[in-house]
Structure formats: structure tokens, C-alpha cells
Scaffold this motif. Structure first.
Motif, PDB file in Angstrom:
ATOM      1  N   GLN A  42       1.214  -1.153  -0.180  1.00 56.97           N
ATOM      2  CA  GLN A  42      -0.031   0.209   0.020  1.00 56.97           C
ATOM      3  C   GLN A  42       0.856   1.208   0.100  1.00 56.97           C
ATOM      4  N   LEU A  43       1.886   1.219   0.577  1.00 54.21           N
ATOM      5  CA  LEU A  43       2.967   2.312   0.900  1.00 54.21           C
ATOM      6  C   LEU A  43       3.860   2.423  -0.551  1.00 54.21           C
ATOM      7  N   LYS A  44       4.112   1.441  -1.055  1.00 59.05           N
ATOM      8  CA  LYS A  44       5.324   1.657  -2.084  1.00 59.05           C
ATOM      9  C   LYS A  44       4.893   1.349  -3.380  1.00 59.05           C
ATOM     10  N   LEU A  96      -0.770  -1.183  -7.618  1.00 56.27           N
ATOM     11  CA  LEU A  96      -0.903  -2.544  -7.847  1.00 56.27           C
ATOM     12  C   LEU A  96      -2.361  -3.049  -7.042  1.00 56.27           C
ATOM     13  N   ILE A  97      -2.692  -2.622  -6.138  1.00 58.05           N
ATOM     14  CA  ILE A  97      -3.869  -2.920  -5.379  1.00 58.05           C
ATOM     15  C   ILE A  97      -4.945  -2.696  -6.519  1.00 58.05           C
ATOM     16  N   GLN A  98      -5.022  -1.497  -6.936  1.00 57.98           N
ATOM     17  CA  GLN A  98      -6.157  -1.122  -7.919  1.00 57.98           C
ATOM     18  C   GLN A  98      -5.920  -2.043  -9.203  1.00 57.98           C
ATOM     19  N   ARG A  99      -4.681  -2.318  -9.607  1.00 55.61           N
ATOM     20  CA  ARG A  99      -4.646  -2.795 -11.102  1.00 55.61           C
ATOM     21  C   ARG A  99      -4.474  -4.391 -11.303  1.00 55.61           C
ATOM     22  N   VAL A 100      -4.330  -5.043 -10.312  1.00 53.48           N
ATOM     23  CA  VAL A 100      -4.053  -6.414 -10.307  1.00 53.48           C
ATOM     24  C   VAL A 100      -5.112  -7.142  -9.784  1.00 53.48           C
ATOM     25  N   PRO A 101      -5.532  -8.127 -10.408  1.00 56.16           N
ATOM     26  CA  PRO A 101      -6.721  -9.002  -9.638  1.00 56.16           C
ATOM     27  C   PRO A 101      -6.268  -9.635  -8.413  1.00 56.16           C
TER      28      PRO A 101
END
Length: 193
Positions: free
Chosen positions: A154-156, A160-165
Motif C-alpha cells: 500500500q505504501l510503496k 498494484l492494489i487497484q490494477r492487479v486481480p
């Protein structure tokens, strides 16, 4: 596409028009659709990738289950091990999103480095940065809990949290998708307090 690449390169070295034209003459730009497998386990390849737009992932299939070990997004490069050791790949590389990539090979590098030695200097600097970052990421992963891994992500790399399944993200964190859902709920609950 070329402007994105030239802007990135300018962070390391300055390019003359001749050098820019030499790069463009290599015909390295590729548009690749989401879901495309760039490299299969057992396949030999000479392709090296640099992501201008999109996301690719590296994963293994172990006991019939995908295990994601890395994601690569904009302005990151990936040279599969099979390029350097000329052996079949031990893993897969696929596009998580529609991508715009540069695809090169060692022969192109040699030609470019011979004509323009400063490209070799730039690639060495990039390799050193990449290696140092990978060592830190590996150490961090090995010494942290799944919750710490998620918080670090989340920090770095919040994108990815939004883009990756979710199932790929869970695999990357070393947990099951259900555990990721519970972990997210627990973190949300903590943040409410």
C-alpha cells in the motif's frame, strides 16, 4: 511511445539525434494485449522487456497453482534468466493489462553499445539500481508478516492494489485470496478505531 522512452533515458544520459534515431531504427516498440503470455515455462527466449505502459507479471506454476513472484509496471525492465543462461525458462511472464513494451535482445544491445558506449553505462546503472531494490524487497518479504507485506505494498506500490486481480495479488503476498479479503477487512477495522 518514443518520447516516454527518451524522457526516461534522459534521467541517466543525454541523447543526440543520431542516438535517438539509432534506437528507433531497432524497431523495439510493441503493443501487447492483456492476457498475452510473453514467456512460457520451458521456452527459450532472447526477449528483454521494458514497460512503457501497462503491467506484466512473473509467475511459476507449482502443484497446479500459480505463484506470482513479481509485477513490473511503467519504467521497469525485465530480462528473463533464460536470456542470460540460454536455458529453458522456469517461469511464465504474462500481461496483466494491455501493454506498450520495448522488446530487445542481447544482439541489439551489443550493436548499440558498440556504436554508443554511453548506453552501456546507462544499462549498468539501471542494473545496479534494480539489483539493490530486489535485494531489499526480498529481505523485506522474508522478514515480514502477510499484513506487513500488504501495508508495505500500500505504501510503496499502491497502484498494484487497484490494477492487479485479487487472486494474483494474494499469490504475490504469499496468501490465499480469502486470507487477503480477511486481511483487508481487519486493516479497515483497525483504521476506523
Amino acid at each position: 511511445m518514443q518520447d516516454i522512452l527518451f524522457d526516461f533515458i534522459s534521467k541517466y544520459i543525454s541523447l543526440t539525434e543520431e542516438e535517438k534515431n539509432a534506437l528507433l531504427s531497432l524497431d523495439i516498440f510493441r503493443s501487447v494485449r492483456k492476457g498475452t503470455i510473453l514467456l512460457n515455462e520451458g521456452q527459450k527466449s532472447q526477449d528483454e522487456y521494458f514497460i512503457l505502459k501497462g503491467c506484466i507479471r512473473k509467475y511459476y506454476i507449482i502443484d497446479g497453482e500459480e505463484r506470482t513472484t513479481a509485477f513490473f509496471t511503467e519504467m521497469e525492465g525485465l530480462t528473463p534468466h533464460c536470456v542470460k543462461n540460454n536455458a529453458p525458462s522456469e517461469y511464465f511472464i504474462s500481461c496483466v493489462e494491455n501493454c506498450i513494451l520495448t522488446v530487445a535482445n542481447p544482439g541489439m544491445e551489443v550493436e548499440l553499445f558498440t556504436k554508443f558506449p554511453k548506453f552501456e553505462l546507462m544499462c549498468r546503472k539501471l542494473s545496479e539500481e534494480l539489483l539493490a531494490g530486489q535485494q531489499l524487497n526480498f529481505d523485506e518479504f522474508k522478514t515480514s508478516s502477510p499484513e506487513q507485506r500488504y501495508l508495505n505494498l500500500q505504501l510503496k506500490r499502491p497502484d498494484l492494489i487497484q490494477r492487479v486481480p485479487q487472486h494474483q495479488l494474494a499469490s504475490f503476498l504469499g496468501i490465499k485470496p480469502q486470507s487477503l479479503s480477511r486481511l483487508r477487512a481487519r486493516i479497515l477495522e483497525k483504521n476506523k478505531i
